[in-house]
Design a protein around this motif. Structure first.
Motif, PDB file in Angstrom:
ATOM      1  N   PHE A 180       8.316 -23.569 -34.243  1.00 34.36           N
ATOM      2  CA  PHE A 180       9.774 -23.392 -34.601  1.00 34.36           C
ATOM      3  C   PHE A 180      10.164 -22.009 -34.170  1.00 34.36           C
ATOM      4  O   PHE A 180      11.181 -21.973 -33.529  1.00 34.36           O
ATOM      5  N   ILE A 181       9.412 -20.875 -34.573  1.00 34.04           N
ATOM      6  CA  ILE A 181       9.904 -19.737 -34.217  1.00 34.04           C
ATOM      7  C   ILE A 181       9.779 -19.199 -32.830  1.00 34.04           C
ATOM      8  O   ILE A 181      10.713 -18.796 -32.096  1.00 34.04           O
ATOM      9  N   ASP A 184      12.458 -20.992 -30.847  1.00 34.57           N
ATOM     10  CA  ASP A 184      13.893 -21.004 -30.866  1.00 34.57           C
ATOM     11  C   ASP A 184      14.392 -22.495 -31.535  1.00 34.57           C
ATOM     12  O   ASP A 184      15.441 -22.794 -30.892  1.00 34.57           O
ATOM     13  N   ASP A 211      18.140 -24.204 -30.839  1.00 35.64           N
ATOM     14  CA  ASP A 211      19.217 -23.582 -31.012  1.00 35.64           C
ATOM     15  C   ASP A 211      19.556 -23.077 -29.431  1.00 35.64           C
ATOM     16  O   ASP A 211      19.110 -22.325 -28.742  1.00 35.64           O
ATOM     17  N   GLY A 214      19.349 -19.823 -28.163  1.00 33.17           N
ATOM     18  CA  GLY A 214      17.808 -19.313 -27.958  1.00 33.17           C
ATOM     19  C   GLY A 214      17.650 -19.865 -26.282  1.00 33.17           C
ATOM     20  O   GLY A 214      16.671 -19.298 -26.117  1.00 33.17           O
TER      21      GLY A 214
END
Lengths: 376, 289
Positions: A180-181, A184, A211, A214
Motif C-alpha cells: 500500500f505504502i 501509493d 492515488d 502518486g
C-alpha cells in the motif's frame, strides 16, 4: 486509478500474498485452455471496473466442459452496468472453510493509514461501517515507524482464534501495508480473505486503487491502466489537463474550478434544467484549452446549449473569450452559448465577444436560467 | 482583528521565480501583504518584484524574520518545500501547490505533531484577511473588510460566495481556502476554533462539497461548541457516485459523502444551508442586518 482483479493479484504475488491459481483470458479458446490446465470445476470472473459482478451474472462456476464453453461465451460479451466485458479471470475452485475482510486506506479524519478487519468476508465495508461499526476492527499505523508487527498480530488474533492462522494472517497484513505504502495506493482490499479446508490463507479476491497524485512516481502502475474501459472523453480530458465527467442532461457546462463546476451543475438542476456534464478547465486556461474543452463537450450529442461560467482569478477572461471565438469557428458550433464571465480582464473579454453572437448573463443564476429558457 | 494572517505577517514565497510565484508575489504586494523574501534553490541573490531571493528558507527567515510561507512549486517538489518551511521555524505554511500524494500528507501530519506550526492546504487557493493581507491566489478586489468569516474546500466557488457577500454590503474578516485534497493540514473545525476567539467575526460561512465526512464532523462541533451563527453551502448535489469531481477529495464512495447527507446533518445541527451561492449571502445579510 483502478486496476482489474487479475492485475491486483499479480501485484499481490510480487508482495508474496497468496492467491488462487488463475489465468486471465480474452477469448473463449483461452478460457477452454485455462480450464483444462487448472482442472474442473473452475470459476470464470468478469474483469470490469464496477462492483456487483456476481449479482449481474459476471461470476460463474463451470463444472463441465460444456458449461465452460457456455459461460465463457456468456460473460465475454456481456455488459455490466454499461461496461463491456473484454477479459475474464479463470480460477481454480477453492474449498472455503471461512471468509473474512482485510482492507487498508488512508483515513481522512484521523489523517493516518488504517488497516481494517471484519470477520465477515465478501461484505461491502462502507455498508458495515454504517450499520454495524463495531464489527470492524481498526488498527492505525504510525507513518514514521510503519505498521509494527505487534499491530499486525492484533489484526490476526481479532480474525482467528487459532494462533497459527492468526500469525499467518499477520504476515499477510504486513505485506499488504508494505505494498500500500510503496505503490501509493488509496485502497487495498482482500475481500474475501479465506481459510481453505486445508487451513491455508488465500486472497480469493483483490482490489487495489491508486492515488492519482502518486502516479507520477510509478510509471509501471500507469501502464496498467485499462484505457478501453474508460470513457473516451474522460480520457481525452485528462490528457488535455481538463477534468470531465459525463452526466445525462443537455446543458453543457464549462467552468473554471472544481467547486464552482459542481455548484454550476447543481444550479442548473435547481432551476429545472439538466446538466450534461462536469467540466473544470482549471486555472490559467489558454485559448487552446478552451477549444479542447468544447471539442470534448460536443462529442456528447445530447448537448443542446452551452453554458460558460467563469470566475476569473488566475484564469483570465480574455483567454477564455479568445478560446470561445476560435472554437466556435473551428468546430462550427451551432448550439447557443450562454456566457457569464467575471473577474480578471472581464472588460477585454466583453470587447472580444461583443460581435460573436453569444448570449451574455449577469451572474450565474441569470446564466443558468437563460440556458434553460433556450431549451423551451 | 482577523485570523491566521494580518498586516504584521511577514511572508516568504517558495518558488518565487516561477511563473505563478512571481505573478502572485506582485498581486500579494499590491494587496498590502508584507512579502519579505523569496526562495528558489540556485537563484539566491536575485530579486523578484523588489523582493530578495534566497537559496534556502532558513536563510530567508534568518535575514528577514519571515513568519509565514506560501508554496508555489511543482507537485514533485512541494512535499520537500513543506518540510523545509516547517524546519525553518515559520508559524504558518500555506501550500497552494497541488498534486501531493496523499501518503505524504499522512507523514507531514505526523511530522508537525508537537511543533508550533500550522499547515493550510495543500491545493489551497490561500487566505485573505480583508484589508490587511492576502497569501495565495485569491483575487483581492472581491473582498471588503467586514465581519463574516469564510472557510471553503474550493477556490473559484469561494470567490463566487465572497463576491455575493460583498455585494450585499457586508464584508469579510478572514477567508480561508483549506484545499480540496482528502487529507489537509487545517480543517473546518480548526478554523472555527480560531474564529470563535476572533471578536471581529460575527458569523461564519462554511463552503463544503461531496466526499469524506469533514462537514458532518464540523456540524456536530458547531452544535456543541460554536456560539456564532454559521451558514453553509454544499457543492455536488448532482454529482454521480464513484467519480472524482476535479478535487482529489471530491468523490462519493459508494453511498457515503453525498451532498444530501451533508446538507441533512448541517440542517440538523442548526446550520442554514443555501441552495445557491446567492442564497447563502442573503441568509448572512438577513441575520447580521
Amino acid at each position: 486509478m483502478k486496476v482489474h482483479e487479475y492485475q491486483a493479484k499479480e501485484i499481490f504475488n510480487k508482495y508474496d500474498i497468496p492467491t488462487p491459481k488463475e489465468k486471465m483470458c480474452v477469448s473463449i479458446d483461452e478460457v477452454i485452455a485455462a480450464s483444462t490446465e487448472l482442472g474442473l470445476p473452475c470459476v470464470i470472473k468478469a474483469q470490469v471496473h464496477v462492483g456487483g459482478r456476481g449479482k449481474a451474472g459476471g461470476i460463474k462456476i463451470a463444472k463441465t466442459e460444456q458449461e465452460v464453453n457456455e459461460y465463457a461465451k456468456q460473460i465475454l460479451g456481456m455488459e455490466i452496468k454499461g461496461l463491456p466485458v473484454k477479459k475474464v479471470l479463470v480460477s481454480q475452485v477453492i474449498s472455503i472453510a471461512s471468509e473474512a475482510y482485510l482492507g487498508i486506506i488512508n483515513d481522512r479524519t484521523a489523517k493516518k493509514t488504517v488497516m481494517m478487519a471484519c470477520k465477515q468476508g465478501g461484505v461491502e465495508i462502507e455498508e458495515v461501517a454504517r450499520k454495524k461499526p463495531e464489527a470492524i476492527f481498526k488498527v492505525y499505523a504510525d507513518p514514521l515507524v510503519g505498521f509494527l508487527p505487534h499491530k499486525a498480530r492484533q489484526i490476526g488474533l481479532f480474525l482467528y482464534d487459532d494462533p497459527k492462522t492468526a500469525f499467518a494472517c499477520a504476515k499477510i497484513a504486513e505485506k499488504l501495508y508494505k505494498m500500500f505504502i510503496e505503490l501509493d495506493s488509496s485502497l487495498a482490499e482482500i475481500n474475501p480473505l479465506v481459510v481453505t479446508d486445508s487451513g491455508e490463507l488465500i486472497a480469493l479476491d483483490a482490489k487495489i486503487n491508486f492515488d492519482d497524485n502518486g502516479l507520477y512516481r510509478h510509471p509501471d502502475i500507469e501502464l496498467l491502466r485499462d484505457r478501453e474501459s474508460e470513457d473516451v472523453n474522460e480520457l481525452r480530458a485528462r490528457e488535455s489537463d481538463l477534468s470531465y465527467v459525463k452526466l445525462d442532461g443537455n446543458i453543457g457546462c464549462v467552468v473554471n474550478g472544481a467547486g464552482l463546476a459542481m455548484a454550476t451543475m447543481d444550479l442548473v438542476k435547481h432551476f429545472g434544467g439538466e446538466p450534461a456534464n462536469f467540466l473544470d478547465i482549471g486555472g490559467s486556461s489558454s485559448p487552446q484549452k478552451v477549444q479542447n474543452a468544447l471539442e470534448i463537450l460536443l462529442n456528447d450529442k445530447n448537448v443542446k446549449v452551452i453554458f460558460f461560467n467563469i470566475f476569473g482569478g488566475i484564469t483570465r477572461c480574455d483567454d477564455v473569450a479568445n478560446g470561445i471565438l476560435v472554437a466556435k469557428k473551428a468546430l462550427n458550433i451551432k448550439q447557443p452559448i450562454v456566457t457569464r464571465l467575471t473577474g480578471t480582464n472581464e472588460d477585454k473579454a466583453m470587447d472580444i465577444l461583443k460581435e460573436a453572437g453569444l448570449i451574455f448573463a449577469q451572474g450565474m443564476d441569470d446564466g443558468a436560467k437563460k440556458a434553460i429558457e433556450l431549451l423551451k | 482583528m482577523s485570523i491566521l494572517i494580518n498586516k504584521d505577517t511577514r511572508l516568504v514565497v517558495q518558488g518565487i521565480t516561477g511563473r505563478d510565484g512571481s505573478f502572485h508575489t506582485g498581486q500579494m504586494i499590491k494587496y498590502g501583504t508584507k512579502v519579505v523574501a523569496g526562495v528558489t534553490p540556485g537563484k539566491g541573490g536575485k530579486e523578484v518584484e523588489g523582493v530578495p531571493v534566497f537559496n534556502t528558507v532558513v536563510e530567508a527567515v534568518k535575514k528577514t524574520e519571515a513568519n509565514a510561507a506560501v508554496i508555489f512549486v511543482p507537485a514533485k517538489f512541494a512535499t520537500g518545500a513543506v518540510y523545509e518551511a516547517i524546519d525553518a521555524g515559520v508559524k504558518l505554511v500555506v501550500c497552494v501547490a497541488e498534486g501531493l500524494p496523499t501518503i505524504e500528507l499522512v507523514k507531514i501530519t505526523a511530522y508537525l505533531k508537537g511543533k508550533d506550526c500550522r499547515l493550510v492546504g495543500p491545493n489551497s487557493p490561500g487566505i485573505v484577511s480583508a484589508g490587511e493581507a492576502k497569501v495565495g491566489i485569491l483575487p483581492g478586489n472581491i473582498f471588503k473588510k467586514g465581519s463574516v468569516g469564510v472557510i471553503s474546500r474550493s477556490g473559484t466557488l469561494t470567490y463566487e460566495i465572497v463576491d455575493h457577500i460583498t455585494k450585499t454590503g457586508l464584508g469579510q474578516s478572514t477567508c480561508i481556502g483549506i484545499g480540496g485534497d482528502p487529507i489537509i493540514g487545517t480543517k473546518f473545525i480548526d478554523c472555527l476554533e480560531l474564529f470563535a476567539k476572533d471578536d471581529d467575526t460575527e458569523a461564519v460561512v462554511v463552503v463544503g462539497e461531496i466526499g469524506g465526512r469533514d462537514e458532518q464532523d464540523t456540524a456536530e462541533y458547531v452544535k456543541k461548541y460554536f456560539k456564532k451563527p454559521v451558514f453553509g453551502f454544499i457543492a455536488g448535489k448532482t454529482a454521480p457516485a464513484d467519480k472524482r469531481m476535479g478535487h482529489a477529495g471530491a468523490i462519493i464512495s459508494g453511498t457515503s459523502g453525498t451532498a444530501a447527507e451533508k446538507v441533512k446533518v448541517f440542517e440538523a445541527c442548526g446550520i442554514k444551508v443555501g441552495e445557491t451561492p446567492a442564497d447563502v449571502a442573503r441568509f448572512v445579510k438577513d441575520k447580521l442586518a
